[in-house]
Write a protein that holds these residues in place. Sequence first.
Motif, PDB file in Angstrom:
ATOM      1  N   UNK A   1       0.852  -1.195   0.000  1.00 46.45           N
ATOM      2  CA  UNK A   1       0.000   0.000   0.000  1.00 46.45           C
ATOM      3  C   UNK A   1       0.890   1.248   0.000  1.00 46.45           C
ATOM      4  N   UNK A   2       0.375   2.302  -0.618  1.00 45.94           N
ATOM      5  CA  UNK A   2       1.047   3.607  -0.488  1.00 45.94           C
ATOM      6  C   UNK A   2       0.030   4.601   0.083  1.00 45.94           C
ATOM      7  N   UNK A   3       0.473   5.393   1.052  1.00 41.23           N
ATOM      8  CA  UNK A   3      -0.371   6.477   1.571  1.00 41.23           C
ATOM      9  C   UNK A   3       0.283   7.803   1.186  1.00 41.23           C
ATOM     10  N   UNK A   4      -0.202   8.429   0.094  1.00 44.42           N
ATOM     11  CA  UNK A   4       0.336   9.738  -0.293  1.00 44.42           C
ATOM     12  C   UNK A   4      -0.253  10.819   0.612  1.00 44.42           C
ATOM     13  N   UNK A   5       0.558  11.792   0.965  1.00 41.97           N
ATOM     14  CA  UNK A   5       0.117  12.791   1.952  1.00 41.97           C
ATOM     15  C   UNK A   5       0.239  14.244   1.503  1.00 41.97           C
ATOM     16  N   UNK A   6       0.719  14.463   0.275  1.00 40.18           N
ATOM     17  CA  UNK A   6       0.862  15.842  -0.219  1.00 40.18           C
ATOM     18  C   UNK A   6      -0.255  16.172  -1.196  1.00 40.18           C
ATOM     19  N   UNK A   7      -0.832  17.359  -1.035  1.00 41.81           N
ATOM     20  CA  UNK A   7      -1.853  17.786  -2.007  1.00 41.81           C
ATOM     21  C   UNK A   7      -1.328  17.703  -3.439  1.00 41.81           C
ATOM     22  N   UNK A   8      -0.087  18.198  -3.615  1.00 44.24           N
ATOM     23  CA  UNK A   8       0.440  18.359  -4.976  1.00 44.24           C
ATOM     24  C   UNK A   8       0.732  17.025  -5.666  1.00 44.24           C
ATOM     25  N   UNK A   9       0.816  15.932  -4.931  1.00 42.36           N
ATOM     26  CA  UNK A   9       1.135  14.644  -5.555  1.00 42.36           C
ATOM     27  C   UNK A   9      -0.110  13.769  -5.749  1.00 42.36           C
ATOM     28  N   UNK A  10      -1.231  14.194  -5.152  1.00 43.32           N
ATOM     29  CA  UNK A  10      -2.406  13.316  -5.141  1.00 43.32           C
ATOM     30  C   UNK A  10      -2.920  13.022  -6.541  1.00 43.32           C
ATOM     31  N   UNK A  11      -2.903  14.054  -7.387  1.00 45.36           N
ATOM     32  CA  UNK A  11      -3.403  13.879  -8.752  1.00 45.36           C
ATOM     33  C   UNK A  11      -2.637  12.732  -9.430  1.00 45.36           C
ATOM     34  N   UNK A  12      -1.307  12.746  -9.306  1.00 50.32           N
ATOM     35  CA  UNK A  12      -0.487  11.706  -9.944  1.00 50.32           C
ATOM     36  C   UNK A  12      -0.830  10.326  -9.391  1.00 50.32           C
ATOM     37  N   UNK A  13      -0.979  10.234  -8.086  1.00 49.58           N
ATOM     38  CA  UNK A  13      -1.261   8.925  -7.489  1.00 49.58           C
ATOM     39  C   UNK A  13      -2.665   8.427  -7.861  1.00 49.58           C
ATOM     40  N   UNK A  14      -3.620   9.354  -7.936  1.00 53.09           N
ATOM     41  CA  UNK A  14      -4.967   8.935  -8.342  1.00 53.09           C
ATOM     42  C   UNK A  14      -4.925   8.417  -9.785  1.00 53.09           C
ATOM     43  N   UNK A  15      -4.190   9.154 -10.642  1.00 53.06           N
ATOM     44  CA  UNK A  15      -4.039   8.749 -12.041  1.00 53.06           C
ATOM     45  C   UNK A  15      -3.401   7.370 -12.164  1.00 53.06           C
ATOM     46  N   UNK A  16      -2.449   7.082 -11.271  1.00 55.94           N
ATOM     47  CA  UNK A  16      -1.701   5.824 -11.357  1.00 55.94           C
ATOM     48  C   UNK A  16      -2.375   4.677 -10.608  1.00 55.94           C
ATOM     49  N   UNK A  17      -3.541   4.947  -9.995  1.00 60.11           N
ATOM     50  CA  UNK A  17      -4.089   3.945  -9.072  1.00 60.11           C
ATOM     51  C   UNK A  17      -4.337   2.589  -9.741  1.00 60.11           C
ATOM     52  N   UNK A  18      -4.843   2.593 -10.988  1.00 54.42           N
ATOM     53  CA  UNK A  18      -5.097   1.298 -11.652  1.00 54.42           C
ATOM     54  C   UNK A  18      -3.798   0.550 -11.904  1.00 54.42           C
ATOM     55  N   UNK A  19      -2.792   1.306 -12.390  1.00 56.00           N
ATOM     56  CA  UNK A  19      -1.510   0.653 -12.685  1.00 56.00           C
ATOM     57  C   UNK A  19      -0.858   0.116 -11.409  1.00 56.00           C
ATOM     58  N   UNK A  20      -0.970   0.907 -10.335  1.00 58.55           N
ATOM     59  CA  UNK A  20      -0.386   0.455  -9.060  1.00 58.55           C
ATOM     60  C   UNK A  20      -1.142  -0.771  -8.548  1.00 58.55           C
ATOM     61  N   UNK A  21      -2.440  -0.753  -8.722  1.00 59.89           N
ATOM     62  CA  UNK A  21      -3.262  -1.885  -8.296  1.00 59.89           C
ATOM     63  C   UNK A  21      -2.846  -3.166  -9.017  1.00 59.89           C
ATOM     64  N   UNK A  22      -2.543  -3.027 -10.319  1.00 55.23           N
ATOM     65  CA  UNK A  22      -2.099  -4.198 -11.099  1.00 55.23           C
ATOM     66  C   UNK A  22      -0.782  -4.756 -10.551  1.00 55.23           C
TER      67      UNK A  22
END
Lengths: 346, 86
Positions: free
Chosen positions: A87-108
């Motif tokens: 699991x990754x817990x991102x905590x910065x506002x400025x990085x959230x967009x990138x992590x949300x975008x990558x969520x499917x790939x990270x899930x895979x």
Amino acid sequence: MKKKYNIGVTGLNAIDSPGPGIAVIRGLREAASFDVRIIGLAYESLEPGIYMHDHVDKTYHIPYPSTGTDLLLQRLEYVHQQEKLDLIIPNFDAELYSFIKLSDQLNKLGIKIFLPTLKQFEERQKFNLPDFGKKYDLFVPRSKPVFAVNDLYKLDEIDFPYLVKGKYYDASIVYNTDQAKSAFNKISAKWGLPIIIQEFIHGTEYNVTGLGDGKGNTISAVPMRKQYITDKGKAWGGISIADKDMLELTDKFISQTKWKGGFELELMKNSKNEFYILEINPRIPAWVYLAVGVGQNIPEALVNLAMGEEVKPFTRFDVGKMFIRYAYDMIVDIKEFEQISTVGEL
Amino acid sequence: MVKIKPNVAVSESGFLFNPANGESYSLNPVGTRIFGFLKEGKSYEEIRDSFMREYTVDHDSFERDYDDFVNMLKQYNLTERDEEEV
């Protein structure tokens, strides 16, 4: 035997305007339902959490959000090869967009994240707040995104004083156009455009941190009043409080939006006892350890939700408990700084 | 009768905490006693008589100081709104 998760955590900048990482890690280390190995993910070599080895087992540099999601994914794939992240817990506002975008790939890859959806993330953005308030029937201050200094002369509906706010961080209260221009230039140089002009609501400020399960249920909600504020407006001390209206507002926010993940509501109570939502931060705040300390371990609950476990909503918390932050100097060998700076791992 | 909000508490040392908004205040011993009487639901007359038995104070002075104190409690939102005025 308890499960053990390998969890990547960002926001290790435990400075005077702190990232939430260390507070999140403290919650995870105190979790009753699992053990953890903490993998720090840091943007800069001097983020204090990198050197806090009691909290962080290993840290990796990751690229800034501005470099794009491809580079970030590559780096996370490398970290995953080494650490088998659950699991990754991102905590910065400025990085959230990138992590949300990558969520499917990270899930895979087998890496879970538990963040708001892109729609939830976008509609609560400061510049979308008026529409958000209208859609979900919540009080929000009048505000307007501004892309050029000249637009400051076209704010008929918002009187002085008003707030000049950056897209992610920073805010100044201004009383005339000269001050507004100066704040516009200063904040836009740092955080880009748009700048948000927001009506100033007179009153008392409160904050609520909480957790939504993504189905409309409130898993956690803890209101806090700041007692000691830094010159950047950050809480250096605060107290848990019991306000029925504030908890009802939080329930309404979560049930209406079906909010998924941790969040912080910044609220202002005016003289008519009406609560205005000033900001919705789509991540766990730096003061989350207060919630842990009063009986609602939000980081633990978030991990269990992310891992598909059943999580029962918290029903109580201690009122009148305070958090008081402190600064603490660590003595660090230059070899450690050298290693994180040159190899990108420590 | 002045009615104190049910969740507002005061310690023996006079430390008063309002859990609804996180504000805290320090009361002197006289304030602490009056606050305690109000929490117990005592009337103005009962509180006045109790003070007059223990202290050398005339009606007018007590009433003036009591009103000041109660107005301060109201101002800080520590009393119920629909109270009957004394």
